[in-house]
Design a protein around this motif. Structure first.
Motif, mmCIF file in Angstrom:
data_model
loop_
_atom_site.group_PDB
_atom_site.id
_atom_site.type_symbol
_atom_site.label_atom_id
_atom_site.label_comp_id
_atom_site.label_asym_id
_atom_site.label_seq_id
_atom_site.Cartn_x
_atom_site.Cartn_y
_atom_site.Cartn_z
ATOM 1 N N PRO A 1 0.805 -1.227 0.000
ATOM 2 C CA PRO A 1 0.000 0.000 0.000
ATOM 3 C C PRO A 1 0.835 1.273 0.000
ATOM 4 O O PRO A 1 0.414 2.293 -0.538
ATOM 5 C CB PRO A 1 -0.844 -0.115 1.269
ATOM 6 C CG PRO A 1 -0.097 -1.054 2.143
ATOM 7 C CD PRO A 1 0.614 -2.010 1.231
ATOM 8 N N HIS A 2 2.003 1.217 0.616
ATOM 9 C CA HIS A 2 2.806 2.432 0.749
ATOM 10 C C HIS A 2 4.113 2.312 -0.022
ATOM 11 O O HIS A 2 4.740 1.252 -0.070
ATOM 12 C CB HIS A 2 3.089 2.714 2.223
ATOM 13 C CG HIS A 2 1.852 2.914 3.034
ATOM 14 N ND1 HIS A 2 1.028 4.006 2.880
ATOM 15 C CD2 HIS A 2 1.288 2.141 4.006
ATOM 16 C CE1 HIS A 2 0.010 3.911 3.721
ATOM 17 N NE2 HIS A 2 0.139 2.788 4.409
ATOM 18 N N ARG A 3 4.532 3.409 -0.583
ATOM 19 C CA ARG A 3 5.766 3.439 -1.370
ATOM 20 C C ARG A 3 6.990 3.248 -0.479
ATOM 21 O O ARG A 3 7.046 3.819 0.612
ATOM 22 C CB ARG A 3 5.885 4.788 -2.089
ATOM 23 C CG ARG A 3 4.872 5.031 -3.180
ATOM 24 C CD ARG A 3 4.873 6.491 -3.610
ATOM 25 N NE ARG A 3 4.280 7.350 -2.583
ATOM 26 C CZ ARG A 3 4.272 8.674 -2.622
ATOM 27 N NH1 ARG A 3 4.857 9.298 -3.639
ATOM 28 N NH2 ARG A 3 3.699 9.371 -1.663
ATOM 29 N N ILE B 1 11.187 9.259 -2.245
ATOM 30 C CA ILE B 1 12.135 10.335 -2.539
ATOM 31 C C ILE B 1 12.169 10.615 -4.038
ATOM 32 O O ILE B 1 12.170 11.778 -4.467
ATOM 33 C CB ILE B 1 13.543 9.968 -2.035
ATOM 34 C CG1 ILE B 1 13.539 9.859 -0.504
ATOM 35 C CG2 ILE B 1 14.564 10.984 -2.506
ATOM 36 C CD1 ILE B 1 13.141 11.142 0.203
ATOM 37 N N ARG B 2 12.165 9.560 -4.847
ATOM 38 C CA ARG B 2 12.182 9.729 -6.306
ATOM 39 C C ARG B 2 10.963 10.511 -6.786
ATOM 40 O O ARG B 2 11.066 11.397 -7.636
ATOM 41 C CB ARG B 2 12.239 8.360 -6.987
ATOM 42 C CG ARG B 2 12.541 8.425 -8.485
ATOM 43 C CD ARG B 2 12.572 7.025 -9.047
ATOM 44 N NE ARG B 2 11.220 6.554 -9.336
ATOM 45 C CZ ARG B 2 10.919 5.282 -9.582
ATOM 46 N NH1 ARG B 2 11.871 4.352 -9.547
ATOM 47 N NH2 ARG B 2 9.683 4.927 -9.856
ATOM 48 N N ASP B 3 9.796 10.186 -6.219
ATOM 49 C CA ASP B 3 8.570 10.884 -6.614
ATOM 50 C C ASP B 3 8.614 12.351 -6.201
ATOM 51 O O ASP B 3 8.173 13.234 -6.950
ATOM 52 C CB ASP B 3 7.346 10.203 -5.988
ATOM 53 C CG ASP B 3 7.026 8.875 -6.648
ATOM 54 O OD1 ASP B 3 7.548 8.620 -7.744
ATOM 55 O OD2 ASP B 3 6.260 8.092 -6.056
ATOM 56 N N LYS B 4 9.142 12.625 -5.014
ATOM 57 C CA LYS B 4 9.210 14.003 -4.538
ATOM 58 C C LYS B 4 10.181 14.824 -5.390
ATOM 59 O O LYS B 4 9.907 15.983 -5.730
ATOM 60 C CB LYS B 4 9.632 14.036 -3.063
ATOM 61 C CG LYS B 4 8.543 13.577 -2.104
ATOM 62 C CD LYS B 4 8.968 13.743 -0.668
ATOM 63 C CE LYS B 4 7.869 13.316 0.293
ATOM 64 N NZ LYS B 4 6.691 14.187 0.206
ATOM 65 N N VAL B 5 11.322 14.211 -5.753
ATOM 66 C CA VAL B 5 12.288 14.911 -6.605
ATOM 67 C C VAL B 5 11.678 15.177 -7.979
ATOM 68 O O VAL B 5 11.811 16.267 -8.541
ATOM 69 C CB VAL B 5 13.593 14.094 -6.730
ATOM 70 C CG1 VAL B 5 14.497 14.692 -7.806
ATOM 71 C CG2 VAL B 5 14.308 14.041 -5.404
ATOM 72 N N GLY B 6 10.983 14.168 -8.526
ATOM 73 C CA GLY B 6 10.340 14.324 -9.827
ATOM 74 C C GLY B 6 9.297 15.426 -9.808
ATOM 75 O O GLY B 6 9.165 16.196 -10.775
#
Length: 275
Positions: free
Chosen positions: A257-259, A265-270
């Protein structure tokens, strides 16, 4: 008509919503193997024959009738819930398609009566900065209806998430009021939460609203968590058919359910790079 059922309402033929529903049903059956499930869906042929699962055709004619002149599609959600509660089950627990079940839910039916209903969680009140901004043209406004009466919307009004809804037939009289207020509120905000606001508003007027919270069900409606789970659903359905997943619901336990931290971190940087 049966005593209690879990229900889903699906309109349109967007594949992702149907895949989400199969996953949600599998998580539900993993922890609630004796659950009765009713699905009101436009794309009936998507669903294989599954024990304890009844699929009802959500016709275009019904949708047009229930929408009327409205373009607020969440009207179909509340109207669909009302239809199933009127005709198929005395008590219902509605689940949004993007909801993962994490525990046994059967005891929640016992909590539902004239003075008690259930919603997913209390997200706050309109005094919360987020909602004050979204509902700036609603707060302080009075809406009047012959049936709904006089509704003054103040900053103390609650905002519940409606990804999980527990109701009984004694709540049927509230639907007309909720549908009316939902339409009125939606005229003054561009956000899609008028449906859950209106439902919570009238349920609170009738009695106590209980909440289940994220430890019981996980409602992954945020963009990046949703994308992460959709990727897993696609991978799962490459390995197993819909029928296999429905008949062996524990296969759904492979869904995280959770990344993981690295993905987070990758999603936040993107996200920062696209701004």
């Amino acid at each position: 008509m049966i005593d209690k059922a879990f229900i889903y309402v699906l309109y349109g033929k967007h594949l992702r919503y149907y895949q989400e529903t199969i996953l949600s049903m599998s998580t539900l059956l993993t922890y609630n193997p004796k659950a009765n499930i009713i699905v009101l869906a436009e794309w009936v042929d998507f669903f294989p024959e599954i024990p304890n699962v009844q699929v009802i055709n959500f016709t275009e004619q019904q949708q047009k009738q229930w929408l009327g002149c409205s373009n607020y599609h969440f009207r179909l959600k509340l109207s669909g819930i009302r239809f199933l509660l009127q005709n198929y089950a005395k008590k219902i627990i509605f689940l949004d398609s993007d909801t993962l079940v994490r525990s046994n839910l059967m005891h929640y039916f016992d909590m539902i009566d004239h003075s008690n209903s259930i919603l997913h969680k209390l997200e706050g009140h309109l005094s919360r900065r987020r909602f004050t901004r979204q509902y700036k043209n609603v707060i302080g406004r009075t809406f009047n209806s012959d049936k709904g009466g006089r509704c003054l919307i103040t900053e103390s009004a609650p905002m519940y998430n409606s990804g999980f809804i527990g109701l009984a037939q004694v709540h049927l009289s509230l639907f007309e009021d909720a549908l009316w207020l939902m339409e009125e509120v939606s005229k003054y905000t561009t956000y899609h939460t008028a449906e859950q606001f209106a439902l919570g508003f009238f349920l609170c007027k009738q009695g106590k609203v209980h909440t289940v919270g994220d430890k019981v069900v996980y409602h992954y409606w945020h963009k990046q968590p949703r994308k992460f789970i959709h990727e897993q659903i696609s991978d799962l359905l490459l390995s197993y058919s819909i029928l296999e997943l429905a008949n062996n619901p524990r296969l759904s336990l492979s869904i995280k359910p959770h990344r993981p931290f690295t993905r987070l971190i990758r999603d936040k940087v993107g996200k920062l790079l696209t701004k």
